[in-house]
Structure formats: structure tokens, C-alpha cells
Design a protein around this motif. Structure first.
Motif, PDB file in Angstrom:
ATOM      1  N   PHE A  60      -1.991 -21.604  56.425  1.00 39.33           N
ATOM      2  CA  PHE A  60      -0.607 -21.259  56.106  1.00 39.33           C
ATOM      3  C   PHE A  60       0.104 -22.390  55.361  1.00 39.33           C
ATOM      4  O   PHE A  60       0.640 -22.191  54.266  1.00 39.33           O
ATOM      5  CB  PHE A  60       0.145 -20.914  57.387  1.00 39.33           C
ATOM      6  CG  PHE A  60       1.603 -20.655  57.188  1.00 39.33           C
ATOM      7  CD1 PHE A  60       2.042 -19.495  56.576  1.00 39.33           C
ATOM      8  CD2 PHE A  60       2.548 -21.591  57.608  1.00 39.33           C
ATOM      9  CE1 PHE A  60       3.396 -19.259  56.386  1.00 39.33           C
ATOM     10  CE2 PHE A  60       3.899 -21.358  57.418  1.00 39.33           C
ATOM     11  CZ  PHE A  60       4.322 -20.199  56.806  1.00 39.33           C
ATOM     12  N   TYR A  61       0.117 -23.589  55.955  1.00 35.82           N
ATOM     13  CA  TYR A  61       0.858 -24.705  55.359  1.00 35.82           C
ATOM     14  C   TYR A  61       0.240 -25.178  54.045  1.00 35.82           C
ATOM     15  O   TYR A  61       0.953 -25.531  53.113  1.00 35.82           O
ATOM     16  CB  TYR A  61       0.962 -25.869  56.342  1.00 35.82           C
ATOM     17  CG  TYR A  61       2.065 -25.698  57.353  1.00 35.82           C
ATOM     18  CD1 TYR A  61       3.398 -25.811  56.986  1.00 35.82           C
ATOM     19  CD2 TYR A  61       1.787 -25.426  58.681  1.00 35.82           C
ATOM     20  CE1 TYR A  61       4.420 -25.658  57.915  1.00 35.82           C
ATOM     21  CE2 TYR A  61       2.791 -25.266  59.621  1.00 35.82           C
ATOM     22  CZ  TYR A  61       4.107 -25.389  59.221  1.00 35.82           C
ATOM     23  OH  TYR A  61       5.112 -25.232  60.142  1.00 35.82           O
ATOM     24  N   SER A  62      -1.096 -25.201  53.961  1.00 33.18           N
ATOM     25  CA  SER A  62      -1.705 -25.670  52.714  1.00 33.18           C
ATOM     26  C   SER A  62      -1.475 -24.674  51.584  1.00 33.18           C
ATOM     27  O   SER A  62      -1.269 -25.074  50.435  1.00 33.18           O
ATOM     28  CB  SER A  62      -3.195 -25.947  52.900  1.00 33.18           C
ATOM     29  OG  SER A  62      -3.918 -24.763  53.135  1.00 33.18           O
ATOM     30  N   THR A  63      -1.475 -23.388  51.896  1.00 35.33           N
ATOM     31  CA  THR A  63      -1.183 -22.389  50.869  1.00 35.33           C
ATOM     32  C   THR A  63       0.259 -22.523  50.402  1.00 35.33           C
ATOM     33  O   THR A  63       0.543 -22.487  49.201  1.00 35.33           O
ATOM     34  CB  THR A  63      -1.447 -20.970  51.404  1.00 35.33           C
ATOM     35  OG1 THR A  63      -2.818 -20.879  51.799  1.00 35.33           O
ATOM     36  CG2 THR A  63      -1.140 -19.926  50.356  1.00 35.33           C
ATOM     37  N   LEU A  64       1.159 -22.714  51.350  1.00 37.02           N
ATOM     38  CA  LEU A  64       2.569 -22.895  51.005  1.00 37.02           C
ATOM     39  C   LEU A  64       2.767 -24.163  50.159  1.00 37.02           C
ATOM     40  O   LEU A  64       3.433 -24.130  49.124  1.00 37.02           O
ATOM     41  CB  LEU A  64       3.394 -22.974  52.294  1.00 37.02           C
ATOM     42  CG  LEU A  64       4.893 -22.842  52.174  1.00 37.02           C
ATOM     43  CD1 LEU A  64       5.273 -21.497  51.580  1.00 37.02           C
ATOM     44  CD2 LEU A  64       5.533 -23.009  53.534  1.00 37.02           C
ATOM     45  N   ILE A  87     -10.330 -26.209  41.547  1.00 34.64           N
ATOM     46  CA  ILE A  87     -10.980 -25.750  42.774  1.00 34.64           C
ATOM     47  C   ILE A  87     -10.808 -26.785  43.878  1.00 34.64           C
ATOM     48  O   ILE A  87     -10.532 -26.454  45.034  1.00 34.64           O
ATOM     49  CB  ILE A  87     -12.468 -25.440  42.519  1.00 34.64           C
ATOM     50  CG1 ILE A  87     -12.583 -24.188  41.659  1.00 34.64           C
ATOM     51  CG2 ILE A  87     -13.233 -25.273  43.834  1.00 34.64           C
ATOM     52  CD1 ILE A  87     -13.980 -23.919  41.134  1.00 34.64           C
ATOM     53  N   ALA A  88     -10.929 -28.052  43.527  1.00 36.17           N
ATOM     54  CA  ALA A  88     -10.758 -29.116  44.525  1.00 36.17           C
ATOM     55  C   ALA A  88      -9.324 -29.183  45.038  1.00 36.17           C
ATOM     56  O   ALA A  88      -9.093 -29.631  46.160  1.00 36.17           O
ATOM     57  CB  ALA A  88     -11.159 -30.462  43.924  1.00 36.17           C
ATOM     58  N   ALA A  89      -8.363 -28.734  44.245  1.00 29.72           N
ATOM     59  CA  ALA A  89      -6.954 -28.809  44.634  1.00 29.72           C
ATOM     60  C   ALA A  89      -6.468 -27.584  45.403  1.00 29.72           C
ATOM     61  O   ALA A  89      -5.342 -27.561  45.878  1.00 29.72           O
ATOM     62  CB  ALA A  89      -6.087 -28.985  43.384  1.00 29.72           C
ATOM     63  N   THR A 102       1.738 -28.483  44.888  1.00 29.79           N
ATOM     64  CA  THR A 102       0.741 -29.534  44.647  1.00 29.79           C
ATOM     65  C   THR A 102      -0.253 -29.195  43.548  1.00 29.79           C
ATOM     66  O   THR A 102      -0.638 -30.067  42.772  1.00 29.79           O
ATOM     67  CB  THR A 102      -0.033 -29.893  45.932  1.00 29.79           C
ATOM     68  OG1 THR A 102      -0.732 -28.735  46.404  1.00 29.79           O
ATOM     69  CG2 THR A 102       0.893 -30.437  46.997  1.00 29.79           C
ATOM     70  N   VAL A 103      -0.674 -27.931  43.447  1.00 26.69           N
ATOM     71  CA  VAL A 103      -1.669 -27.574  42.423  1.00 26.69           C
ATOM     72  C   VAL A 103      -1.101 -27.747  41.010  1.00 26.69           C
ATOM     73  O   VAL A 103      -1.738 -28.394  40.175  1.00 26.69           O
ATOM     74  CB  VAL A 103      -2.230 -26.155  42.662  1.00 26.69           C
ATOM     75  CG1 VAL A 103      -3.085 -25.697  41.493  1.00 26.69           C
ATOM     76  CG2 VAL A 103      -3.046 -26.126  43.948  1.00 26.69           C
ATOM     77  N   PRO A 104       0.078 -27.222  40.693  1.00 32.90           N
ATOM     78  CA  PRO A 104       0.609 -27.449  39.340  1.00 32.90           C
ATOM     79  C   PRO A 104       0.869 -28.936  39.042  1.00 32.90           C
ATOM     80  O   PRO A 104       0.619 -29.392  37.920  1.00 32.90           O
ATOM     81  CB  PRO A 104       1.922 -26.666  39.315  1.00 32.90           C
ATOM     82  CG  PRO A 104       1.806 -25.672  40.402  1.00 32.90           C
ATOM     83  CD  PRO A 104       0.928 -26.277  41.438  1.00 32.90           C
ATOM     84  N   VAL A 105       1.352 -29.671  40.036  1.00 32.66           N
ATOM     85  CA  VAL A 105       1.598 -31.102  39.821  1.00 32.66           C
ATOM     86  C   VAL A 105       0.282 -31.821  39.543  1.00 32.66           C
ATOM     87  O   VAL A 105       0.173 -32.609  38.596  1.00 32.66           O
ATOM     88  CB  VAL A 105       2.334 -31.728  41.033  1.00 32.66           C
ATOM     89  CG1 VAL A 105       2.305 -33.242  40.977  1.00 32.66           C
ATOM     90  CG2 VAL A 105       3.763 -31.216  41.097  1.00 32.66           C
ATOM     91  N   VAL A 129      -4.523 -33.672  48.712  1.00 30.03           N
ATOM     92  CA  VAL A 129      -4.338 -34.919  47.963  1.00 30.03           C
ATOM     93  C   VAL A 129      -5.667 -35.651  47.771  1.00 30.03           C
ATOM     94  O   VAL A 129      -6.086 -35.921  46.646  1.00 30.03           O
ATOM     95  CB  VAL A 129      -3.315 -35.841  48.681  1.00 30.03           C
ATOM     96  CG1 VAL A 129      -3.162 -37.150  47.945  1.00 30.03           C
ATOM     97  CG2 VAL A 129      -1.972 -35.136  48.818  1.00 30.03           C
ATOM     98  N   LEU A 130      -6.331 -35.960  48.867  1.00 29.64           N
ATOM     99  CA  LEU A 130      -7.532 -36.787  48.761  1.00 29.64           C
ATOM    100  C   LEU A 130      -8.724 -36.065  48.135  1.00 29.64           C
ATOM    101  O   LEU A 130      -9.439 -36.647  47.319  1.00 29.64           O
ATOM    102  CB  LEU A 130      -7.898 -37.356  50.131  1.00 29.64           C
ATOM    103  CG  LEU A 130      -6.847 -38.318  50.705  1.00 29.64           C
ATOM    104  CD1 LEU A 130      -7.195 -38.719  52.123  1.00 29.64           C
ATOM    105  CD2 LEU A 130      -6.712 -39.543  49.816  1.00 29.64           C
ATOM    106  N   ALA A 131      -8.956 -34.814  48.490  1.00 23.35           N
ATOM    107  CA  ALA A 131     -10.089 -34.076  47.899  1.00 23.35           C
ATOM    108  C   ALA A 131      -9.970 -33.965  46.377  1.00 23.35           C
ATOM    109  O   ALA A 131     -10.945 -34.240  45.668  1.00 23.35           O
ATOM    110  CB  ALA A 131     -10.230 -32.699  48.540  1.00 23.35           C
TER     111      ALA A 131
END
Length: 169
Positions: A147-151, A119-121, A156-159, A88-90
């Protein structure tokens, strides 16, 4: 050192150095040991070794996750902080920086700008667990973060992309 896969890799590299692929036709034995061909063979061998980085990182991360007990998989406060910062923040900070640069007259074209946003997301890099393992960091947190960030990045990336592309700027 006696791992069959490692021995096969070493033998393959040795053969590639001695007999570079695609360079045998029409050459005599003296040409095979020319500096140019040996350099090409060394470069190809290093390229093959370098291509192992991602699979090995994934293997190490899997081993680290496999060593956890079921209760250790539950998200902790530290993990939530990593996910918030990374997903979110990056990306928001990146948008802010690019927009500040645009206000100063340094606006990037759309494709490089959107690439920077994407790339930042992205989720936590898979090499993170290797680095924490090497420097005695929190390997469990690193593995769970990957694991959790990839999941979570599946959503989050498409949003984030849609927000930036169609709503914001």
C-alpha cells in the motif's frame, strides 16, 4: 467448493475443452477431440486461470489491510526500512550496477537500460502478501508495504526517472 463463481469457471473451462472457440466451423465431431485442439483448449484454460493472479493478489492484500486496526496503519520502523530499500536503495544499486557494467564495456542501449531502472524503482510487488501468507511471514507488513510503496511511488518513480534521464547519466 460450492462457490458459484468457481462452479461457473469450472463449467466454462469444461465447455472450452469440449467446444473450443473458433474451431467449430467446418469441422466434424471427430476433429473436435484432436490432440492439437485439446492442447489449445487446455492452454487457453490455463491462460484464463493465470490471468486471475493479479486480481486475486489485490483481493488478498485488500483483505489483509481491511483486517488492520486504524492504529496499525501508522508506519513502523520496519515499514520505513522496506520503503527505503525498495524505493530508494534498489534503484540506486541498479544504476550503480549498470554503470559498473558500462565501465567494463557492457553498456546497454538507452531503452533497455531505462526499462531496467524503472523496474527497479517500482513499488513492492502485489504478490508479496500472497507469499507471506503462504509461508507464515509478516502479512501485515507485506500488505502495508504494498500500500505505502504504491502510494509513494506516485512521486518517487517520476523523480527517479527524471534524475536518471536528465541529470545523472
Amino acid at each position: 467448493l460450492m462457490n458459484p463463481g468457481l462452479l461457473a469457471t469450472a463449467a466454462g473451462i469444461a465447455l472450452a475443452v469440449v467446444f473450443p472457440a473458433g474451431t467449430m466451423a467446418g469441422r466434424d465431431a471427430a476433429d473436435l477431440f484432436s490432440p492439437a485442439l485439446l492442447g489449445l483448449a487446455a492452454f487457453q484454460a490455463l491462460e484464463m486461470i493465470g490471468s486471475l493472479t493479479i486480481p486475486l493478489s489485490l483481493l488478498v492484500t485488500g483483505v489483509q489491510l481491511g483486517g488492520l486496526k486504524m492504529k496499525d496503519y501508522l508506519p513502523t520502523r520496519s515499514l520505513w526500512a522496506v520503503l527505503a530499500w525498495r524505493l530508494v536503495l534498489a534503484p540506486l544499486v541498479t544504476v550503480l550496477v549498470f554503470e559498473l557494467l558500462a565501465l567494463c564495456g557492457l553498456r546497454l542501449a538507452e531503452v533497455p537500460r531505462m526499462t531496467g531502472y524503472l523496474i527497479a524503482a517500482m513499488p513492492v510487488a502485489i504478490s508479496c502478501s500472497i507469499v507471506t501468507e503462504r509461508f507464515a511471514g509478516e502479512t501485515d507488513l507485506a500488505a502495508k508495504s504494498i500500500f505505502y510503496s504504491t502510494l509513494a511511488s506516485i512521486a518517487t518513480v517520476p523523480v527517479f526517472y527524471c534524475l536518471v534521464k536528465y541529470c545523472c547519466f
